[in-house]
Design a protein around this motif. Structure first.
Motif, PDB file in Angstrom:
ATOM      1  N   LYS A 172      -1.787  -5.685   4.867  1.00 41.20           N
ATOM      2  CA  LYS A 172      -3.151  -6.023   5.295  1.00 41.20           C
ATOM      3  C   LYS A 172      -4.063  -4.804   5.346  1.00 41.20           C
ATOM      4  CE  LYS A 172      -1.823 -10.006   8.155  1.00 41.20           C
ATOM      5  NZ  LYS A 172      -1.724 -10.533   9.526  1.00 41.20           N
ATOM      6  N   PHE A 173      -3.564  -3.705   5.956  1.00 42.76           N
ATOM      7  CA  PHE A 173      -4.437  -2.535   6.150  1.00 42.76           C
ATOM      8  C   PHE A 173      -4.864  -1.959   4.804  1.00 42.76           C
ATOM      9  CE2 PHE A 173      -0.548  -0.294   5.271  1.00 42.76           C
ATOM     10  CZ  PHE A 173      -0.966   0.908   4.707  1.00 42.76           C
ATOM     11  N   LEU A 174      -3.951  -1.945   3.824  1.00 40.93           N
ATOM     12  CA  LEU A 174      -4.277  -1.403   2.500  1.00 40.93           C
ATOM     13  C   LEU A 174      -5.260  -2.325   1.774  1.00 40.93           C
ATOM     14  CD1 LEU A 174      -3.884   0.631   0.207  1.00 40.93           C
ATOM     15  CD2 LEU A 174      -1.820  -0.628  -0.472  1.00 40.93           C
ATOM     16  N   THR A 175      -5.032  -3.633   1.883  1.00 37.77           N
ATOM     17  CA  THR A 175      -5.919  -4.603   1.231  1.00 37.77           C
ATOM     18  C   THR A 175      -7.339  -4.486   1.779  1.00 37.77           C
ATOM     19  OG1 THR A 175      -4.020  -6.086   0.949  1.00 37.77           O
ATOM     20  CG2 THR A 175      -6.208  -7.053   0.667  1.00 37.77           C
ATOM     21  N   GLU A 176      -7.473  -4.396   3.115  1.00 37.33           N
ATOM     22  CA  GLU A 176      -8.796  -4.252   3.734  1.00 37.33           C
ATOM     23  C   GLU A 176      -9.478  -2.956   3.289  1.00 37.33           C
ATOM     24  OE1 GLU A 176     -10.548  -6.330   5.160  1.00 37.33           O
ATOM     25  OE2 GLU A 176      -9.397  -7.677   6.441  1.00 37.33           O
ATOM     26  N   LYS A 177      -8.712  -1.880   3.237  1.00 35.26           N
ATOM     27  CA  LYS A 177      -9.263  -0.575   2.839  1.00 35.26           C
ATOM     28  C   LYS A 177      -9.809  -0.633   1.409  1.00 35.26           C
ATOM     29  CE  LYS A 177      -7.521   4.143   1.956  1.00 35.26           C
ATOM     30  NZ  LYS A 177      -7.258   4.073   0.495  1.00 35.26           N
ATOM     31  N   LEU A 178      -9.044  -1.266   0.501  1.00 31.43           N
ATOM     32  CA  LEU A 178      -9.454  -1.340  -0.898  1.00 31.43           C
ATOM     33  C   LEU A 178     -10.667  -2.255  -1.075  1.00 31.43           C
ATOM     34  CD1 LEU A 178      -5.895  -1.512  -2.496  1.00 31.43           C
ATOM     35  CD2 LEU A 178      -7.402   0.477  -2.408  1.00 31.43           C
TER      36      LEU A 178
ATOM     37  N   SER B 119       2.301  -2.884  -4.406  1.00 29.13           N
ATOM     38  CA  SER B 119       0.974  -2.416  -4.811  1.00 29.13           C
ATOM     39  C   SER B 119      -0.068  -3.468  -4.494  1.00 29.13           C
ATOM     40  CB  SER B 119       0.950  -2.142  -6.318  1.00 29.13           C
ATOM     41  OG  SER B 119       1.214  -3.341  -7.039  1.00 29.13           O
ATOM     42  N   VAL B 120      -1.307  -3.007  -4.312  1.00 30.49           N
ATOM     43  CA  VAL B 120      -2.475  -3.882  -4.207  1.00 30.49           C
ATOM     44  C   VAL B 120      -3.553  -3.274  -5.091  1.00 30.49           C
ATOM     45  CG1 VAL B 120      -4.190  -4.955  -2.694  1.00 30.49           C
ATOM     46  CG2 VAL B 120      -1.912  -4.421  -1.794  1.00 30.49           C
ATOM     47  N   LEU B 121      -4.213  -4.131  -5.874  1.00 32.57           N
ATOM     48  CA  LEU B 121      -5.303  -3.681  -6.730  1.00 32.57           C
ATOM     49  C   LEU B 121      -6.476  -4.633  -6.510  1.00 32.57           C
ATOM     50  CD1 LEU B 121      -5.860  -1.612  -9.135  1.00 32.57           C
ATOM     51  CD2 LEU B 121      -5.437  -3.546 -10.633  1.00 32.57           C
ATOM     52  N   VAL B 122      -7.641  -4.074  -6.176  1.00 28.46           N
ATOM     53  CA  VAL B 122      -8.826  -4.896  -5.957  1.00 28.46           C
ATOM     54  C   VAL B 122      -9.879  -4.512  -6.998  1.00 28.46           C
ATOM     55  CG1 VAL B 122     -10.596  -5.657  -4.321  1.00 28.46           C
ATOM     56  CG2 VAL B 122      -8.319  -5.019  -3.477  1.00 28.46           C
ATOM     57  N   THR B 123     -10.339  -5.511  -7.755  1.00 25.35           N
ATOM     58  CA  THR B 123     -11.347  -5.297  -8.789  1.00 25.35           C
ATOM     59  C   THR B 123     -12.612  -6.064  -8.420  1.00 25.35           C
ATOM     60  OG1 THR B 123      -9.581  -5.175 -10.455  1.00 25.35           O
ATOM     61  CG2 THR B 123     -11.836  -5.471 -11.266  1.00 25.35           C
TER      62      THR B 123
END
Length: 204
Positions: free
Chosen positions: A193-199, A121-125
């Motif tokens: 990486k792609f998910l982190t950039e998208k979030l 999982s990746v969560l960006v706040t």
């Protein structure tokens, strides 16, 4: 903690993972590190996707509770907090960090000549606006037979004791026995990486 290059924001990585640090650096970000120190075993979910998302949320909440609230001024750049979690799924069961050397050995022997799936999982706040976005990603790793002496060396090295499922595909002892990866290697290593950039784009 300076805003990175042309990026009008600062980044906190909420993880002690060396591979996540490496991946975020490869992505071109400067960041500071804070760790959550939560009791991961107290959070239980039946399916791996729910578990890794719940753990990333718990890590974010724990870190936010320790931050000095400074009530962002309108002109200040936002700070983005990135938290993540990962488990390995093998034979239908969820594997977190091994409890010790014997469990690590059992895990790695199980992958020999077989398959391990990672769910991360990746969560960006956005700490300025409170906007939060998260998601998960899966990858599959197929292995050749891993010789007993290689498993012994991995256990002796000790790094496998600190990662989900005792799985370190990037380790020089392990990598020769990786047959193929379905999905991205950065996802297997704990930060797609792609998910982190998208979030990151979604919270700005």
């Amino acid at each position: 903690m300076a805003a990175q290059g042309n990026n009008p924001f600062k980044v906190i990585l909420g993880s002690a993972s060396a591979t996540r640090r490496q991946i975020l650096k490869e992505m071109g970000y400067d960041f500071t590190i804070m760790t959550a120190d939560i009791d991961e075993k107290s959070i239980r979910k039946e399916n791996p996707e729910d578990l890794v998302m719940a753990l990333a949320e718990a890590k974010a909440e724990a870190i936010i509770s320790r931050l000095p609230y400074n009530g962002y001024e309108e002109h200040e750049v936002p700070t983005l907090l990135i938290t993540a979690d990962q488990v390995v799924v093998h034979g239908g069961s969820i594997r977190e960090k091994p409890s010790g050397r014997e469990e690590a050995r059992e895990f790695i022997k199980g992958y020999s000549g077989g398959l391990a799936c990672t769910v991360g999982s990746v969560l960006v706040t956005n700490l300025k606006t409170g906007i939060r976005r998260g998601g998960w990603d899966k990858a599959e790793v197929y292995f050749h037979e891993i010789p007993e002496e290689v498993i012994d060396s991995l256990i002796e090295d000790g790094g496998v004791l600190y990662v989900a499922g005792g799985l370190m595909v990037e380790h020089p002892l392990t990598s020769p026995f990786v047959n193929s990866v379905v999905g991205s290697i950065d996802s297997v290593m704990g930060l797609p990486k792609f998910l982190t950039e998208k979030l990151i784009r979604e919270v700005l």
